[in-house]
Design a protein around this motif. Structure first.
Motif, PDB file in Angstrom:
ATOM      1  N   GLU A 130       4.257   7.836   1.234  1.00 21.19           N
ATOM      2  CA  GLU A 130       5.320   8.416   2.049  1.00 21.19           C
ATOM      3  C   GLU A 130       6.586   8.605   1.212  1.00 21.19           C
ATOM      4  O   GLU A 130       7.267   9.631   1.314  1.00 21.19           O
ATOM      5  CB  GLU A 130       5.605   7.524   3.255  1.00 21.19           C
ATOM      6  N   ARG A 132       6.652   9.086  -1.943  1.00 25.99           N
ATOM      7  CA  ARG A 132       6.346  10.167  -2.885  1.00 25.99           C
ATOM      8  C   ARG A 132       6.689  11.533  -2.289  1.00 25.99           C
ATOM      9  O   ARG A 132       7.165  12.435  -3.004  1.00 25.99           O
ATOM     10  CB  ARG A 132       4.861  10.090  -3.254  1.00 25.99           C
ATOM     11  N   ARG A 133       6.508  11.699  -0.992  1.00 23.52           N
ATOM     12  CA  ARG A 133       6.820  12.978  -0.350  1.00 23.52           C
ATOM     13  C   ARG A 133       8.300  13.308  -0.509  1.00 23.52           C
ATOM     14  O   ARG A 133       8.663  14.425  -0.877  1.00 23.52           O
ATOM     15  CB  ARG A 133       6.440  12.923   1.130  1.00 23.52           C
ATOM     16  N   ARG A 134       9.172  12.319  -0.264  1.00 19.83           N
ATOM     17  CA  ARG A 134      10.603  12.536  -0.439  1.00 19.83           C
ATOM     18  C   ARG A 134      10.933  12.735  -1.923  1.00 19.83           C
ATOM     19  O   ARG A 134      11.764  13.575  -2.279  1.00 19.83           O
ATOM     20  CB  ARG A 134      11.394  11.357   0.126  1.00 19.83           C
ATOM     21  N   GLU A 136       9.156  14.060  -4.286  1.00 23.30           N
ATOM     22  CA  GLU A 136       8.798  15.397  -4.740  1.00 23.30           C
ATOM     23  C   GLU A 136       9.833  16.425  -4.305  1.00 23.30           C
ATOM     24  O   GLU A 136      10.183  17.334  -5.060  1.00 23.30           O
ATOM     25  CB  GLU A 136       7.410  15.765  -4.224  1.00 23.30           C
ATOM     26  N   THR A 137      10.358  16.281  -3.086  1.00 23.07           N
ATOM     27  CA  THR A 137      11.394  17.196  -2.604  1.00 23.07           C
ATOM     28  C   THR A 137      12.663  17.065  -3.435  1.00 23.07           C
ATOM     29  O   THR A 137      13.260  18.061  -3.873  1.00 23.07           O
ATOM     30  CB  THR A 137      11.711  16.915  -1.126  1.00 23.07           C
TER      31      THR A 137
END
Length: 328
Positions: A130, A132-134, A136-137
């Motif tokens: 989870e 990692r999602r932020r 990457e952004t």
């Protein structure tokens, strides 16, 4: 926030199975030192054997400072392994040994907590996928930026050029492919600013690498990408002793943004610098496959609290609050 608590065995299993994806027959080098709680390598090795991997535990004497090279046999073991995890009391991430292992094809986390408590609670219990999602952004936004500015209520006001410097730390501890390297606990996006471009004031707060909990804020004056003045209490005096005796320890080597909502800010920088709503700024090494050009025997991170971060004048973090759209 309610703090989750688990066991070293559970977290070690998650690291080996989900974040490192160790496969049958893979050699897993676990590098620790005499200060590492023994439960950590025991449980990592146990989890690896259950997956059919081949763990080896390498114990070294504690290094004097974070960024200091491990002994040659330990470096050779890292380079010969398929997967590496370093849980020593000083970081081995910003070392030539790490860079050599990465070039040889190893993947893994080259810095991780050495205390068992840090595996049972806090940042290591978070969902790194989870985060990692932020990450990457945020990394995508930073790749497009020419300049970063960091300010804080304590007095930090630093500008640096980052054009051409891709974020290198955004994998949040998840290294499933050859040559992917990161650190544990997962939870930062960072890069080395362009050499010679950092200007302003950095104020380290709360905790720093190799200094532990600070007795008072450490004020660092930065000119031409170098620390030219260090003021504060006893912690500042210790830092000046390092900068005055280690070549290139005055280099501004990293700017990192913390993303882990479970991270605790205590006396260990390994976890503290991952805390959501913080920034860390480092002195020393920026090379060794990290993206910078300065090789140094140390890499020392210090915390900045309640930061505001701007990319080309556009705020992405305001007083510790992330204000970009994750859907963008």
């Amino acid at each position: 926030m309610t703090e989750l608590s688990t066991t070293v065995a559970e977290v070690a299993g998650r690291v080996v199975r989900d974040y490192l994806a160790i496969m049958p027959g893979e050699v897993f080098a676990i590098v620790v030192d005499d200060r590492t709680d023994i439960e950590i390598p025991i449980e990592l090795a146990r989890a690896t054997r259950e997956l059919g991997g081949d763990p080896i535990v390498v114990t070294i004497a504690p290094r004097a400072r974070s960024g200091t090279e491990p002994p040659a046999p330990a470096a050779a073991a890292m380079a010969a392994a398929d997967v590496v995890l370093c849980a020593a009391s000083t970081s081995l991430y910003h070392t030539t040994a790490k860079a050599a292992a990465q070039r040889a094809g190893a993947r893994g986390d080259f810095n991780a907590p050495f205390r068992a408590d840090a595996w049972r609670a806090g940042a290591m219990t978070a969902d790194f996928f989870e985060i990692r999602r932020r990450a990457e952004t945020l990394a995508a936004l930073w790749r497009r930026a020419r300049e970063v500015r960091i300010t804080s209520p304590a007095g930090t006001d630093l500008r640096a050029m980052t054009e051409g410097r891709a974020p290198m730390a955004w994998l949040t501890g998840i290294c499933r492919n050859a040559r992917e390297v990161s650190a544990l606990p997962g939870g930062e996006v960072s890069l080395p600013p362009v050499e010679g471009t950092s200007e302003g004031i950095v104020v380290w707060e709360r905790v720093a690498s190799d200094l532990g909990a600070l007795d008072a804020p450490v004020r660092i004056e930065v000119r031409g990408g170098r620390a030219v003045g260090i003021e504060g209490g006893a912690s500042a005096l210790r830092l000046r002793g390092i900068v005055d005796t280690v070549i290139d320890a005055d280099n501004i080597g990293e700017i990192g943004i913390g993303l882990n909502p479970a991270a605790r800010i205590g006396d260990e920088i390994t976890e503290a610098k991952k805390a959501f709503g913080t920034v860390h700024i480092a002195l020393g090494d920026s090379a060794n496959e990290y993206g910078g050009l300065v090789e140094c025997d140390v890499h020392l991170d210090g915390m900045v609290m309640e930061p505001t971060v701007e990319f080309d004048g556009v705020p992405v973090v305001v007083a510790g609050r992330h204000v970009y759209d994750l859907g963008s």
